[in-house]
Write a protein that holds these residues in place. Structure first.
Motif, PDB file in Angstrom:
ATOM      1  N   ILE A 203      24.273  67.974 -30.023  1.00  0.00           N
ATOM      2  CA  ILE A 203      24.807  68.129 -28.568  1.00  0.00           C
ATOM      3  C   ILE A 203      25.315  69.345 -28.106  1.00  0.00           C
ATOM      4  O   ILE A 203      25.091  69.557 -26.990  1.00  0.00           O
ATOM      5  CB  ILE A 203      25.978  66.988 -28.414  1.00  0.00           C
ATOM      6  CG1 ILE A 203      25.261  65.556 -28.704  1.00  0.00           C
ATOM      7  CG2 ILE A 203      26.768  66.921 -27.086  1.00  0.00           C
ATOM      8  CD1 ILE A 203      26.366  64.487 -28.905  1.00  0.00           C
ATOM      9  N   ALA A 204      25.858  69.901 -29.110  1.00  0.00           N
ATOM     10  CA  ALA A 204      26.548  71.270 -28.396  1.00  0.00           C
ATOM     11  C   ALA A 204      25.507  72.358 -28.385  1.00  0.00           C
ATOM     12  O   ALA A 204      25.443  73.025 -27.139  1.00  0.00           O
ATOM     13  CB  ALA A 204      27.278  71.886 -29.848  1.00  0.00           C
ATOM     14  N   HIS A 205      24.334  72.302 -29.040  1.00  0.00           N
ATOM     15  CA  HIS A 205      23.198  73.059 -28.574  1.00  0.00           C
ATOM     16  C   HIS A 205      22.587  72.617 -27.285  1.00  0.00           C
ATOM     17  O   HIS A 205      22.210  73.679 -26.348  1.00  0.00           O
ATOM     18  CB  HIS A 205      22.007  72.895 -29.748  1.00  0.00           C
ATOM     19  CG  HIS A 205      20.833  73.744 -29.468  1.00  0.00           C
ATOM     20  ND1 HIS A 205      19.782  73.007 -28.728  1.00  0.00           N
ATOM     21  CD2 HIS A 205      20.282  74.772 -30.042  1.00  0.00           C
ATOM     22  CE1 HIS A 205      18.780  73.811 -28.695  1.00  0.00           C
ATOM     23  NE2 HIS A 205      19.190  75.003 -29.239  1.00  0.00           N
ATOM     24  N   ALA A 206      22.603  71.541 -27.101  1.00  0.00           N
ATOM     25  CA  ALA A 206      21.806  70.935 -25.717  1.00  0.00           C
ATOM     26  C   ALA A 206      22.777  71.464 -24.424  1.00  0.00           C
ATOM     27  O   ALA A 206      22.349  71.892 -23.559  1.00  0.00           O
ATOM     28  CB  ALA A 206      22.056  69.399 -25.483  1.00  0.00           C
ATOM     29  N   ILE A 207      24.199  71.467 -24.778  1.00  0.00           N
ATOM     30  CA  ILE A 207      25.010  71.751 -23.667  1.00  0.00           C
ATOM     31  C   ILE A 207      25.723  73.398 -23.498  1.00  0.00           C
ATOM     32  O   ILE A 207      25.896  73.947 -22.343  1.00  0.00           O
ATOM     33  CB  ILE A 207      26.444  70.924 -23.476  1.00  0.00           C
ATOM     34  CG1 ILE A 207      27.157  71.198 -24.629  1.00  0.00           C
ATOM     35  CG2 ILE A 207      25.717  69.518 -23.456  1.00  0.00           C
ATOM     36  CD1 ILE A 207      28.390  70.237 -24.541  1.00  0.00           C
ATOM     37  N   LEU A 208      25.432  74.140 -24.484  1.00  0.00           N
ATOM     38  CA  LEU A 208      25.942  75.466 -24.380  1.00  0.00           C
ATOM     39  C   LEU A 208      25.076  76.310 -23.823  1.00  0.00           C
ATOM     40  O   LEU A 208      23.745  76.262 -23.937  1.00  0.00           O
ATOM     41  CB  LEU A 208      26.197  75.959 -25.850  1.00  0.00           C
ATOM     42  CG  LEU A 208      27.386  75.321 -26.632  1.00  0.00           C
ATOM     43  CD1 LEU A 208      27.393  75.738 -28.196  1.00  0.00           C
ATOM     44  CD2 LEU A 208      28.535  75.558 -25.903  1.00  0.00           C
ATOM     45  N   PRO A 209      25.475  77.470 -22.989  1.00  0.00           N
ATOM     46  CA  PRO A 209      25.021  78.214 -22.303  1.00  0.00           C
ATOM     47  C   PRO A 209      24.201  79.487 -23.291  1.00  0.00           C
ATOM     48  O   PRO A 209      24.659  80.619 -23.296  1.00  0.00           O
ATOM     49  CB  PRO A 209      25.682  79.015 -21.308  1.00  0.00           C
ATOM     50  CG  PRO A 209      27.101  79.074 -22.063  1.00  0.00           C
ATOM     51  CD  PRO A 209      27.129  77.509 -22.755  1.00  0.00           C
ATOM     52  N   ILE A 210      23.251  79.065 -24.046  1.00  0.00           N
ATOM     53  CA  ILE A 210      22.619  80.002 -25.153  1.00  0.00           C
ATOM     54  C   ILE A 210      21.373  80.542 -24.437  1.00  0.00           C
ATOM     55  O   ILE A 210      20.501  79.830 -24.181  1.00  0.00           O
ATOM     56  CB  ILE A 210      22.216  79.295 -26.362  1.00  0.00           C
ATOM     57  CG1 ILE A 210      23.644  78.659 -27.007  1.00  0.00           C
ATOM     58  CG2 ILE A 210      21.763  80.445 -27.455  1.00  0.00           C
ATOM     59  CD1 ILE A 210      23.473  77.912 -28.032  1.00  0.00           C
ATOM     60  N   PRO A 211      21.084  82.043 -24.070  1.00  0.00           N
ATOM     61  CA  PRO A 211      20.010  82.331 -23.613  1.00  0.00           C
ATOM     62  C   PRO A 211      18.620  81.878 -24.563  1.00  0.00           C
ATOM     63  O   PRO A 211      18.836  82.175 -25.760  1.00  0.00           O
ATOM     64  CB  PRO A 211      20.141  83.660 -23.542  1.00  0.00           C
ATOM     65  CG  PRO A 211      21.744  83.872 -23.440  1.00  0.00           C
ATOM     66  CD  PRO A 211      22.176  82.948 -24.486  1.00  0.00           C
ATOM     67  N   GLY A 212      17.770  81.308 -23.806  1.00  0.00           N
ATOM     68  CA  GLY A 212      16.338  81.242 -24.588  1.00  0.00           C
ATOM     69  C   GLY A 212      16.403  80.160 -25.536  1.00  0.00           C
ATOM     70  O   GLY A 212      15.708  80.383 -26.481  1.00  0.00           O
ATOM     71  N   LYS A 213      17.531  79.290 -25.695  1.00  0.00           N
ATOM     72  CA  LYS A 213      17.469  78.281 -26.881  1.00  0.00           C
ATOM     73  C   LYS A 213      16.406  77.316 -26.658  1.00  0.00           C
ATOM     74  O   LYS A 213      16.227  77.045 -28.100  1.00  0.00           O
ATOM     75  CB  LYS A 213      18.898  77.619 -26.637  1.00  0.00           C
ATOM     76  CG  LYS A 213      19.046  76.689 -25.544  1.00  0.00           C
ATOM     77  CD  LYS A 213      20.352  76.186 -25.429  1.00  0.00           C
ATOM     78  CE  LYS A 213      20.529  75.238 -24.179  1.00  0.00           C
ATOM     79  NZ  LYS A 213      21.770  74.538 -23.990  1.00  0.00           N
ATOM     80  N   GLY A 214      15.753  77.092 -25.956  1.00  0.00           N
ATOM     81  CA  GLY A 214      14.396  76.055 -26.057  1.00  0.00           C
ATOM     82  C   GLY A 214      15.219  74.581 -26.283  1.00  0.00           C
ATOM     83  O   GLY A 214      16.182  74.210 -25.801  1.00  0.00           O
ATOM     84  N   SER A 215      14.318  73.926 -26.827  1.00  0.00           N
ATOM     85  CA  SER A 215      14.473  72.541 -26.997  1.00  0.00           C
ATOM     86  C   SER A 215      15.375  71.860 -28.017  1.00  0.00           C
ATOM     87  O   SER A 215      15.487  72.704 -29.053  1.00  0.00           O
ATOM     88  CB  SER A 215      13.124  71.680 -27.104  1.00  0.00           C
ATOM     89  OG  SER A 215      13.451  70.360 -27.619  1.00  0.00           O
ATOM     90  N   SER A 216      16.409  70.800 -27.893  1.00  0.00           N
ATOM     91  CA  SER A 216      17.203  70.622 -28.959  1.00  0.00           C
ATOM     92  C   SER A 216      16.626  69.381 -29.858  1.00  0.00           C
ATOM     93  O   SER A 216      16.939  68.984 -30.664  1.00  0.00           O
ATOM     94  CB  SER A 216      18.331  69.880 -28.174  1.00  0.00           C
ATOM     95  OG  SER A 216      19.219  70.786 -27.592  1.00  0.00           O
ATOM     96  N   ASN A 217      15.064  69.295 -29.523  1.00  0.00           N
ATOM     97  CA  ASN A 217      14.372  68.504 -30.524  1.00  0.00           C
ATOM     98  C   ASN A 217      14.826  67.106 -30.768  1.00  0.00           C
ATOM     99  O   ASN A 217      14.876  66.346 -31.924  1.00  0.00           O
ATOM    100  CB  ASN A 217      14.116  69.072 -32.008  1.00  0.00           C
ATOM    101  CG  ASN A 217      13.011  68.545 -32.649  1.00  0.00           C
ATOM    102  OD1 ASN A 217      12.259  67.802 -32.184  1.00  0.00           O
ATOM    103  ND2 ASN A 217      12.950  68.714 -33.960  1.00  0.00           N
ATOM    104  N   TRP A 218      15.121  66.505 -29.487  1.00  0.00           N
ATOM    105  CA  TRP A 218      15.516  64.841 -29.617  1.00  0.00           C
ATOM    106  C   TRP A 218      14.834  63.973 -30.185  1.00  0.00           C
ATOM    107  O   TRP A 218      15.279  62.920 -30.629  1.00  0.00           O
ATOM    108  CB  TRP A 218      16.077  64.427 -28.293  1.00  0.00           C
ATOM    109  CG  TRP A 218      17.368  65.503 -27.522  1.00  0.00           C
ATOM    110  CD1 TRP A 218      17.225  66.254 -26.659  1.00  0.00           C
ATOM    111  CD2 TRP A 218      18.774  65.152 -28.163  1.00  0.00           C
ATOM    112  NE1 TRP A 218      18.615  66.714 -26.621  1.00  0.00           N
ATOM    113  CE2 TRP A 218      19.453  66.155 -27.425  1.00  0.00           C
ATOM    114  CE3 TRP A 218      19.192  64.418 -29.135  1.00  0.00           C
ATOM    115  CZ2 TRP A 218      20.893  65.979 -27.625  1.00  0.00           C
ATOM    116  CZ3 TRP A 218      20.537  64.454 -29.184  1.00  0.00           C
ATOM    117  CH2 TRP A 218      21.345  65.229 -28.507  1.00  0.00           C
TER     118      TRP A 218
END
Length: 243
Positions: A203-218
């Motif tokens: 969830i943190a990966h999905a909501i944080l403003p990380i440049p170029g992070k891509g999918s969270s693989n749900w």
């Protein structure tokens, strides 16, 4: 008041678990860190020490579950009050989100420098080394079963109750079991063995403003939630049968 204290302890303990756990993932994976490419041994030891710290801090107030699978197993074995389950799981999930967020804040320049999306996601959440849904599910199921059956034998009799008073010698065996799981069984899926450990950081990966992070693989996320709960339930039933 005692229940609130237990919930806070679960939140703080799980936050520390994920701060150090996601922290070692970031340190060994992200571009430009001193720990880059230091490998699986460092990751396994880092997660084991993360568990030790979280359990040591939370245990006197909550019994230090830090993991919905632990909460489930202890409930099935009669060591935990079912009425406390919702509060514990919410605290664990929120702690997982915060711990991963703090690790991201700590390594923020390195996240900005990292270009590989899979590497970024891997510092937060687990994933299969080789995608094979039945095998991936079995890996998480078996890893959690092994973890929980050992924990049920290694911990003090009152582990998992708000009245539990665990000290360092009680927390250490739990950390050593996590180390064993990581070294022996963790190379297939990253050994989540804990729904909050995977879902909170995802969830943190999905909501944080990380440049170029891509999918969270749900599409994969259900495995490290369902399989650990199943493995925990089986461990509880086996443990009760052997008593």
């Amino acid at each position: 008041m005692q229940e609130l204290t237990a919930y806070i302890a679960e939140f703080v303990g799980t936050t520390l678990l994920l701060l150090f756990g996601c922290g070692v993932n970031a340190n060994t994976s992200l571009k430009g860190t001193y720990g880059k490419s230091s490998g699986w041994i460092v990751i396994s030891f880092g997660w084991a020490m993360a568990v030790f710290i979280g359990v040591f801090v939370a245990a006197p107030a909550s019994g230090a579950h830090l993991n919905p699978a632990v909460t489930l197993a202890l409930t099935i074995t009669g060591k935990f009050d079912p009425a406390l389950i919702p509060g514990y799981i919410i605290a664990q999930l929120l702690g997982g989100i915060l711990g991963a967020t703090l690790a991201w804040m700590h390594y923020r320049p390195h996240y900005r420098a990292e270009e590989d999306q899979a590497t970024i996601l891997g510092t937060f959440a687990t994933g299969p080394a080789i995608k094979d849904t039945p095998s991936n599910f079995m890996s998480e199921f078996l890893g959690t079963f092994a973890f929980l059956i050992a924990v049920l034998y290694l911990t003090a009799p009152n582990f998992g109750t708000p009245e539990g008073k665990l000290g360092s010698l009680d927390a250490l065996p739990v950390a050593l079991v996590v180390l064993a799981v990581g070294l022996s069984l963790g190379g297939t899926t990253g050994y989540a063995i804990n729904p909050a450990r995977d879902l909170g950081p995802r969830i943190a990966h999905a909501i944080l403003p990380i440049p170029g992070k891509g999918s969270s693989n749900w599409s994969y996320a259900w495995i490290p939630i369902v399989a650990p709960l199943g493995g925990a339930a089986l461990a509880a039933f086996v443990w009760m049968t052997l008593q």
